[in-house]
Design a protein around this motif. Sequence first.
Motif, PDB file in Angstrom:
ATOM      1  N   TYR A  34       4.956 -10.650   3.230  1.00 35.40           N
ATOM      2  CA  TYR A  34       3.979  -9.643   2.595  1.00 35.40           C
ATOM      3  C   TYR A  34       3.280 -10.364   1.591  1.00 35.40           C
ATOM      4  O   TYR A  34       2.004  -9.693   1.064  1.00 35.40           O
ATOM      5  N   TYR A  41       2.945 -11.182   7.677  1.00 33.38           N
ATOM      6  CA  TYR A  41       1.869 -10.249   8.201  1.00 33.38           C
ATOM      7  C   TYR A  41       0.561 -10.204   7.524  1.00 33.38           C
ATOM      8  O   TYR A  41      -0.216  -9.248   7.851  1.00 33.38           O
ATOM      9  N   THR A  56       5.907  -5.417  21.233  1.00 33.14           N
ATOM     10  CA  THR A  56       6.345  -4.102  20.932  1.00 33.14           C
ATOM     11  C   THR A  56       5.893  -3.481  21.925  1.00 33.14           C
ATOM     12  O   THR A  56       4.791  -3.713  23.139  1.00 33.14           O
ATOM     13  N   PRO A  58       3.714  -0.432  22.525  1.00 33.60           N
ATOM     14  CA  PRO A  58       2.366  -0.483  22.812  1.00 33.60           C
ATOM     15  C   PRO A  58       1.399  -1.806  23.310  1.00 33.60           C
ATOM     16  O   PRO A  58       0.752  -1.570  24.114  1.00 33.60           O
ATOM     17  N   GLY A  91       1.687   1.491   9.952  1.00 27.54           N
ATOM     18  CA  GLY A  91       1.994  -0.028  10.358  1.00 27.54           C
ATOM     19  C   GLY A  91       1.333  -0.197  11.728  1.00 27.54           C
ATOM     20  O   GLY A  91       1.960  -0.891  12.722  1.00 27.54           O
ATOM     21  N   GLY A  92       0.120   0.278  11.946  1.00 32.64           N
ATOM     22  CA  GLY A  92      -0.503   0.230  13.496  1.00 32.64           C
ATOM     23  C   GLY A  92      -0.794  -0.945  13.913  1.00 32.64           C
ATOM     24  O   GLY A  92      -1.195  -1.449  14.851  1.00 32.64           O
ATOM     25  N   GLY A  93      -0.541  -2.343  13.107  1.00 35.41           N
ATOM     26  CA  GLY A  93      -0.689  -3.594  13.590  1.00 35.41           C
ATOM     27  C   GLY A  93      -2.068  -3.919  14.220  1.00 35.41           C
ATOM     28  O   GLY A  93      -2.880  -3.362  13.538  1.00 35.41           O
ATOM     29  N   ASP A 122      -2.563  -0.328   7.824  1.00 36.28           N
ATOM     30  CA  ASP A 122      -1.661  -1.662   8.039  1.00 36.28           C
ATOM     31  C   ASP A 122      -2.527  -2.606   6.792  1.00 36.28           C
ATOM     32  O   ASP A 122      -3.358  -2.016   5.973  1.00 36.28           O
ATOM     33  N   PHE A 123      -2.071  -3.697   6.648  1.00 34.31           N
ATOM     34  CA  PHE A 123      -2.571  -4.734   5.679  1.00 34.31           C
ATOM     35  C   PHE A 123      -3.965  -5.424   6.423  1.00 34.31           C
ATOM     36  O   PHE A 123      -4.321  -5.163   7.548  1.00 34.31           O
ATOM     37  N   ASN A 126      -4.527  -7.282   9.925  1.00 39.09           N
ATOM     38  CA  ASN A 126      -4.275  -6.497  10.945  1.00 39.09           C
ATOM     39  C   ASN A 126      -5.594  -5.439  11.115  1.00 39.09           C
ATOM     40  O   ASN A 126      -5.722  -5.197  12.216  1.00 39.09           O
ATOM     41  N   ASN A 163       5.843   3.120  14.640  1.00 42.71           N
ATOM     42  CA  ASN A 163       6.592   2.327  15.790  1.00 42.71           C
ATOM     43  C   ASN A 163       6.654   0.971  15.214  1.00 42.71           C
ATOM     44  O   ASN A 163       6.056   0.253  14.896  1.00 42.71           O
ATOM     45  N   GLU A 164       7.943   0.782  15.143  1.00 42.63           N
ATOM     46  CA  GLU A 164       8.508  -0.771  14.774  1.00 42.63           C
ATOM     47  C   GLU A 164       7.806  -1.087  13.233  1.00 42.63           C
ATOM     48  O   GLU A 164       7.448  -2.214  13.247  1.00 42.63           O
ATOM     49  N   ALA A 168      10.767  -3.498   9.644  1.00 44.48           N
ATOM     50  CA  ALA A 168      10.110  -4.770   8.908  1.00 44.48           C
ATOM     51  C   ALA A 168       9.887  -4.490   7.474  1.00 44.48           C
ATOM     52  O   ALA A 168       9.374  -5.307   6.775  1.00 44.48           O
TER      53      ALA A 168
HETATM   54  C1  LIG Z   1       6.582  -5.027  13.966  1.00 50.93           C
HETATM   55  S1  LIG Z   1       4.851  -4.523  13.437  1.00 50.93           S
HETATM   56  C2  LIG Z   1       4.320  -3.318  14.492  1.00 50.93           C
HETATM   57  C3  LIG Z   1       3.060  -3.082  14.737  1.00 50.93           C
HETATM   58  C4  LIG Z   1       2.783  -1.903  15.634  1.00 50.93           C
HETATM   59  N1  LIG Z   1       3.585  -0.619  15.177  1.00 50.93           N
HETATM   60  C5  LIG Z   1       3.253  -2.212  16.982  1.00 50.93           C
HETATM   61  O1  LIG Z   1       4.142  -1.395  17.276  1.00 50.93           O
HETATM   62  O2  LIG Z   1       2.733  -2.970  17.673  1.00 50.93           O
HETATM   63  C6  LIG Z   1       4.960  -4.032  11.702  1.00 50.93           C
HETATM   64  C7  LIG Z   1       3.738  -3.755  11.080  1.00 50.93           C
HETATM   65  O3  LIG Z   1       3.743  -2.862   9.898  1.00 50.93           O
HETATM   66  C8  LIG Z   1       2.971  -3.397   9.063  1.00 50.93           C
HETATM   67  N2  LIG Z   1       3.676  -3.023   7.541  1.00 50.93           N
HETATM   68  C9  LIG Z   1       4.669  -3.586   6.980  1.00 50.93           C
HETATM   69  N3  LIG Z   1       4.800  -2.990   5.887  1.00 50.93           N
HETATM   70  C10 LIG Z   1       3.646  -2.351   5.550  1.00 50.93           C
HETATM   71  C11 LIG Z   1       3.131  -1.721   4.342  1.00 50.93           C
HETATM   72  N4  LIG Z   1       3.796  -1.706   3.425  1.00 50.93           N
HETATM   73  N5  LIG Z   1       2.068  -0.963   4.548  1.00 50.93           N
HETATM   74  C12 LIG Z   1       1.112  -1.065   5.562  1.00 50.93           C
HETATM   75  N6  LIG Z   1       1.713  -1.820   6.566  1.00 50.93           N
HETATM   76  C13 LIG Z   1       2.920  -2.208   6.706  1.00 50.93           C
HETATM   77  C14 LIG Z   1       2.929  -4.996   9.334  1.00 50.93           C
HETATM   78  O4  LIG Z   1       1.859  -5.594   8.825  1.00 50.93           O
HETATM   79  C15 LIG Z   1       3.022  -4.956  10.755  1.00 50.93           C
HETATM   80  O5  LIG Z   1       1.666  -4.751  11.525  1.00 50.93           O
END
Ligand SMILES: C[S@@+](CC[C@H](N)C(=O)[O-])C[C@H]1O[C@@H](n2cnc3c(N)ncnc32)[C@H](O)[C@@H]1O
Length: 384
Positions: A34, A41, A56, A58, A91-93, A122-123, A126, A163-164, A168
């Motif tokens: 991060y 990420y 993943t 989705p 964490g919608g990726g 998300d960040f 993403n 989801n996932e 992380a």
């Molecule tokens: C393994 S990916 C899963 C993405 C999505 N949910 C999917 O199923 O395809 C984990 C996600 O969580 C986000 N994430 C992790 N820590 C975060 C935080 N503190 N704030 C926002 N997003 C975060 C990451 O950037 C990443 O996009």
Amino acid sequence: MTGPRTGTIFDALADLIRRQGPLTFAQYMAFVLYDPAWGYYTSDHPRVGDRGDYYTSPAVHPVFGHLLARQAADIWAWLGRPDDFVIVDLGGGQGHLAASLLAGLARDWPQVYDRARYFLVDFEPNLRAAHRRLAEEPGDLVARVEFTTDLPAGPFRGLVIANEFFDALPVHIVVNRHGQLREVYVSWQDGLVEVEGELSDPGLATYFDRVGVRLPEGVRAEVCPAGPQWVRRVGQLLKAGLFLVIDYGYPAAELYSGRFPRGTLMCYFRGGYHGDPYRFPGTQDITAHVDFTGLALAGRECGLEVLGLITQAHFLRNLGIEDYLRALDRAVFDDPESYQRNRTLIRSLVQPGGLGSFKVLFLGRGVGRGLWGLRGVRPEEPTQ
Ligand SMILES: C[S@@+](CC[C@H](N)C(=O)[O-])C[C@H]1O[C@@H](n2cnc3c(N)ncnc32)[C@H](O)[C@@H]1O
């Protein structure tokens, strides 16, 4: 955190360790995943899908999001059909779930779609990628979505989906040495090396008391304080509705039983995986199995009811994945390969030992056990 990029990520880590001393593994993981300049990420790297490092659910097939749209419509009905219905994708990726869930609602439950506000958390990189994906979707999907780096202000009623996300989050690594818990730190000696030391936080030892397990002698394990913190944050904001945590992991009694003597760290790089978190820092994903007991307890503490912990296969069958397979059989395809590809991908969502063995934790407030996704399933008790 560092300034702009100069040299390599190894130079940056060596410099950080020189200035700060050995890092806890959680600090190391936070840095390589991060850090704004170096993190996996926080880069523009394509992470999910054919050009990325991992898949993943989705991203495997839109049917996953269409089925979650059914669960969203169910919650909306449980909540008394509110005019303002919030869906949070934590964490919608890169927007795969947002695109398919909203498309499912628009097609099958327009009355829910019209009342939904979708927050994709998300960040920044993403969020930009997700925005691009949703802007290409037909209709006004993109206008339904707020792209945000944090949870929406509460209190709100609706559905929160992670989801996932939890796998992380940064974890500490501990090991039981002769009855004493020791922590694993990351240091530098001509390269990254692990060293053992005292616990950085006594809360790491009391965590095991809380979840009611004793780590066996010699066993190494991950502890993720950030997981329960996120659950508490969601619990404070969710006035009524459902929080679904979908991830791989186990209840604490199993996760910390000695079944994983070296812990559960897993790294994903260009479609392959391995167990070395120091091999490609900043360009590989690092994950750890989720302790569902710790999350369930945190939910209970803030008044969420633990409604059940079931496998993803059960969950998606309850939501009607077989309907989609039957519809596929009836559909007319010009190209038989396309039929076969869709069938294989949809079935992989419920594959035992793969995505089908992921767990779904249901935390609710003001919704009952008769939820669509939990139907006919005797919920396991996740805190035992
Ligand atoms: C393994 S990916 C899963 C993405 C999505 N949910 C999917 O199923 O395809 C984990 C996600 O969580 C986000 N994430 C992790 N820590 C975060 C935080 N503190 N704030 C926002 N997003 C975060 C990451 O950037 C990443 O996009």
